[in-house]
Design a protein around this motif. Structure first.
Motif, PDB file in Angstrom:
ATOM      1  N   ILE A   1     137.728  18.386 -11.694  1.00 53.71           N
ATOM      2  CA  ILE A   1     139.087  18.366 -11.805  1.00 53.71           C
ATOM      3  C   ILE A   1     140.432  17.102 -12.545  1.00 53.71           C
ATOM      4  O   ILE A   1     140.994  17.344 -12.549  1.00 53.71           O
ATOM      5  CB  ILE A   1     139.807  20.017 -11.118  1.00 53.71           C
ATOM      6  N   ASN A   2     140.131  16.290 -11.030  1.00 57.57           N
ATOM      7  CA  ASN A   2     141.119  15.315 -10.134  1.00 57.57           C
ATOM      8  C   ASN A   2     140.425  14.400 -12.005  1.00 57.57           C
ATOM      9  O   ASN A   2     141.976  13.591 -12.066  1.00 57.57           O
ATOM     10  CB  ASN A   2     140.711  14.884  -9.705  1.00 57.57           C
ATOM     11  N   ASP A   3     139.438  14.043 -12.012  1.00 55.38           N
ATOM     12  CA  ASP A   3     139.117  13.088 -12.958  1.00 55.38           C
ATOM     13  C   ASP A   3     139.990  14.269 -14.169  1.00 55.38           C
ATOM     14  O   ASP A   3     140.106  12.707 -15.062  1.00 55.38           O
ATOM     15  CB  ASP A   3     137.833  13.161 -12.853  1.00 55.38           C
ATOM     16  N   ILE A   4     139.231  14.892 -14.748  1.00 54.75           N
ATOM     17  CA  ILE A   4     139.774  15.238 -15.930  1.00 54.75           C
ATOM     18  C   ILE A   4     141.675  15.128 -15.693  1.00 54.75           C
ATOM     19  O   ILE A   4     141.845  14.539 -17.234  1.00 54.75           O
ATOM     20  CB  ILE A   4     139.079  16.743 -16.021  1.00 54.75           C
ATOM     21  N   LEU A   5     142.273  15.439 -14.736  1.00 56.39           N
ATOM     22  CA  LEU A   5     143.660  15.034 -15.007  1.00 56.39           C
ATOM     23  C   LEU A   5     143.661  13.742 -15.533  1.00 56.39           C
ATOM     24  O   LEU A   5     145.417  13.750 -15.858  1.00 56.39           O
ATOM     25  CB  LEU A   5     144.661  15.982 -13.927  1.00 56.39           C
ATOM     26  N   ASP A   6     143.504  13.257 -14.443  1.00 56.47           N
ATOM     27  CA  ASP A   6     143.770  11.083 -14.411  1.00 56.47           C
ATOM     28  C   ASP A   6     143.604  10.997 -15.775  1.00 56.47           C
ATOM     29  O   ASP A   6     144.537  10.851 -16.138  1.00 56.47           O
ATOM     30  CB  ASP A   6     142.858  10.650 -13.660  1.00 56.47           C
ATOM     31  N   LEU A   7     142.308  11.306 -16.520  1.00 58.92           N
ATOM     32  CA  LEU A   7     141.642  11.005 -17.933  1.00 58.92           C
ATOM     33  C   LEU A   7     142.693  11.543 -19.034  1.00 58.92           C
ATOM     34  O   LEU A   7     143.425  10.710 -19.835  1.00 58.92           O
ATOM     35  CB  LEU A   7     140.848  11.762 -18.210  1.00 58.92           C
ATOM     36  N   GLN A   8     143.728  12.618 -19.113  1.00 57.62           N
ATOM     37  CA  GLN A   8     144.536  13.661 -19.435  1.00 57.62           C
ATOM     38  C   GLN A   8     145.508  12.227 -18.928  1.00 57.62           C
ATOM     39  O   GLN A   8     145.965  12.318 -20.470  1.00 57.62           O
ATOM     40  CB  GLN A   8     144.383  15.135 -19.204  1.00 57.62           C
ATOM     41  N   LYS A   9     146.678  11.932 -18.165  1.00 59.34           N
ATOM     42  CA  LYS A   9     147.619  11.101 -18.335  1.00 59.34           C
ATOM     43  C   LYS A   9     147.815  10.326 -18.808  1.00 59.34           C
ATOM     44  O   LYS A   9     148.067   9.376 -19.232  1.00 59.34           O
ATOM     45  CB  LYS A   9     147.499  11.144 -17.011  1.00 59.34           C
ATOM     46  N   LEU A  10     145.737   9.195 -18.118  1.00 60.82           N
ATOM     47  CA  LEU A  10     146.164   8.163 -18.857  1.00 60.82           C
ATOM     48  C   LEU A  10     145.511   8.371 -20.023  1.00 60.82           C
ATOM     49  O   LEU A  10     146.485   7.527 -21.136  1.00 60.82           O
ATOM     50  CB  LEU A  10     144.450   7.600 -18.511  1.00 60.82           C
ATOM     51  N   GLU A  11     145.386   8.606 -21.214  1.00 59.62           N
ATOM     52  CA  GLU A  11     145.028   8.913 -23.038  1.00 59.62           C
ATOM     53  C   GLU A  11     146.219   9.673 -23.035  1.00 59.62           C
ATOM     54  O   GLU A  11     146.768   8.460 -24.283  1.00 59.62           O
ATOM     55  CB  GLU A  11     144.332   9.626 -22.863  1.00 59.62           C
ATOM     56  N   SER A  12     147.672  10.276 -22.472  1.00 61.04           N
ATOM     57  CA  SER A  12     148.701  10.176 -22.966  1.00 61.04           C
ATOM     58  C   SER A  12     149.793   9.171 -23.110  1.00 61.04           C
ATOM     59  O   SER A  12     150.490   9.174 -23.167  1.00 61.04           O
ATOM     60  CB  SER A  12     149.147  11.626 -22.468  1.00 61.04           C
ATOM     61  N   GLY A  13     149.314   8.259 -21.556  1.00 68.51           N
ATOM     62  CA  GLY A  13     150.313   7.006 -21.380  1.00 68.51           C
ATOM     63  C   GLY A  13     151.282   8.119 -20.497  1.00 68.51           C
ATOM     64  O   GLY A  13     152.236   7.061 -19.729  1.00 68.51           O
ATOM     65  N   HIS A  14     151.035   9.159 -19.842  1.00 73.53           N
ATOM     66  CA  HIS A  14     151.406   8.693 -19.122  1.00 73.53           C
ATOM     67  C   HIS A  14     151.334   8.948 -17.263  1.00 73.53           C
ATOM     68  O   HIS A  14     152.212   9.543 -16.314  1.00 73.53           O
ATOM     69  CB  HIS A  14     151.863  11.206 -18.227  1.00 73.53           C
ATOM     70  N   LEU A  15     150.950   8.417 -17.103  1.00 70.27           N
ATOM     71  CA  LEU A  15     150.322   8.033 -15.871  1.00 70.27           C
ATOM     72  C   LEU A  15     150.640   6.398 -14.982  1.00 70.27           C
ATOM     73  O   LEU A  15     150.836   4.956 -16.333  1.00 70.27           O
ATOM     74  CB  LEU A  15     148.639   7.225 -16.078  1.00 70.27           C
ATOM     75  N   ARG A  16     151.271   6.524 -14.359  1.00 68.65           N
ATOM     76  CA  ARG A  16     152.410   5.749 -13.790  1.00 68.65           C
ATOM     77  C   ARG A  16     151.858   5.132 -12.644  1.00 68.65           C
ATOM     78  O   ARG A  16     150.947   4.963 -12.414  1.00 68.65           O
ATOM     79  CB  ARG A  16     154.090   6.573 -12.774  1.00 68.65           C
TER      80      ARG A  16
END
Ligand SMILES: Nc1ncnc2c1ncn2[C@@H]1O[C@H](COP(=O)(O)OP(=O)(O)OP(=O)(O)O)[C@@H](O)[C@H]1O
Ligand SMILES: [Mg+2]
Length: 379
Positions: free
Chosen positions: A209-224
């Motif tokens: 689940i953490n991987d899926i959330l990370d990937l989503q954040k990465l792809e939407s450019g929301h990861l700080r």
């Protein structure tokens, strides 16, 4: 989306051929115009300088401009949204310099006369006369606005579900941990064994689940990304500590080989995550009692971090694909070794966010080395 691209490419090639086979002069005829109008897809006939000679009904309807307003203008001038203009201008320059047709499936944004921007995929082909002389260019804009909306709805849904799952799962994991540790009362060995299985599986679910959330954040450019100057040695040490236990369980020796005094600029937690993903794979695919070498060395291109194993290696045809999401070199890997196929996708995206490059050296049967190169930070 692949079929959409297929259709669009088919159209471009088909029409290109149709015009190419017909002996004709330098400009569009009435027949050409009628043909172009039949297209349900925005299409422009451009001259060799990229100026609109003709456009079809779909183009007029979608942009809100009339034929008169469009003819004589370049697409960059009138049709493209500001953030695509630069791309269009660059493309023109490349085309002028090389004379080669260089556009296929490029994402652009069209700004209609009034209304919201439209996302399109641009395909362009040369129109040639019977002698093969280029007489113009056909630019096709395939509207992908709705597809993009659906894609982002899907992504949001997945991320919302993942979020909702994480909280109860974390609490289940906590409770199992307490029972396993004997903190809430004596339990028999048999029960402890069962609880341990449940606990390790909930750990695995949380990781996915953490991987899926990370990937989503990465792809939407929301990861700080919080960049700091970090020492390579600290990164490698933190990564080794974090996988020491699983290495131990599989009888794998971890051997660090670190050049002194390498510093990079980056987010320590995220770079450790990259190394942990690579180390996790190396351990997972290594035979028992072998060793995994973790290196950090200075090269001409930057600070190079490597993770080398003596596992099965990766065949050439899988080399580029292992970095794609949910992609595993061997379909039996999921069942035999566990994993979802997100680790390397996340690693690649994180490395690229650090202006680095990730790669793989491998020969089937001789092990693999995954590496990434980061720009060196100068103090
Ligand atoms: N060191 C390695 N040796 C051999 N094959 C590897 C190695 N590392 C990765 N692979 C191949 O690449 C695939 C993708 O790796 P990735 O880390 O993305 O996914 P995973 O390890 O299967 O799952 P996850 O990391 O999400 O738990 C693996 O399933 C495997 O087929
Ligand atoms: Mg992995």
């Amino acid at each position: 989306v692949p079929w959409v691209i297929g259709i669009a490419v088919g159209f471009v090639v088909g029409v290109g051929l149709m015009y190419g086979l017909r002996p004709r002069g330098g400009s569009a005829s009435d027949a050409d115009e009628r043909l172009l109008n039949q297209f349900p897809i925005m299409a422009y006939w451009l001259d060799m300088d990229g100026t609109v000679v003709l456009c079809n009904q779909a183009a007029k309807a979608s942009t809100g401009y009339t034929q008169e307003q469009l003819v004589g203008k370049s697409l960059a001038e009138l049709v493209y949204a500001p953030r695509s203009k630069q791309k269009a201008v660059k493309h023109e320059a490349v085309l002028k310099a090389t004379g080669a047709l260089s556009v296929s499936d490029v994402e652009m944004e069209v700004l209609p006369r009034d209304g919201d921007p439209i996302s399109v995929r641009l395909h362009e082909t040369l129109i040639t006369d019977g002698q093969g002389t280029a007489v113009g260019r056909l630019a096709v804009h395939y509207d992908v606005t709705r597809l993009k909306e659906l894609d982002s709805m899907k992504t949001e849904f997945v991320s919302m579900v993942s979020h909702e799952l994480r909280t109860p799962l974390t609490s289940i994991r906590g409770a199992l941990g307490l029972i396993e540790g004997g903190i809430v009362g004596e339990i028999s060995d048999k029960v402890r064994e069962m609880i341990a299985i449940a606990r390790s599986n909930s750990d695995r679910l949380i990781r996915i689940i953490n991987d899926i959330l990370d990937l989503q954040k990465l792809e939407s450019g929301h990861l700080r990304i919080n960049k700091q100057i970090i020492n390579a040695n600290d990164l490698v040490e933190a990564a080794i500590t974090s996988v020491a236990e699983i290495a131990n369980q599989s009888d794998i020796r971890l051997q660090p080989k670190i050049d002194a005094d390498i510093t990079v600029r980056g987010d320590e937690g995220r770079l450790v995550q990259v190394l942990v993903n690579l180390l996790g794979n190396a351990i997972k695919f290594s035979p028992a009692e072998s060793s995994v070498v973790i290196s950090a060395v200075l090269t001409d291109s930057g600070a190079r971090f490597g993770v080398r194993d003596n596992g099965p290696g990766i065949a050439d045809e899988h080399r580029d694909h292992v970095f794609e999401r949910f992609n595993q070199a061997d379909a039996s890997d999921t069942r035999a070794r566990g994993g979802t196929g997100l680790g390397l996708t996340i690693a690649k995206t994180l490395v690229e966010l650090h202006d680095g490059e990730i790669g793989l050296d491998s020969e089937l049967g001789k092990g693999s080395e995954f590496y990434f190169v980061l720009p060196v930070a100068r103090a």
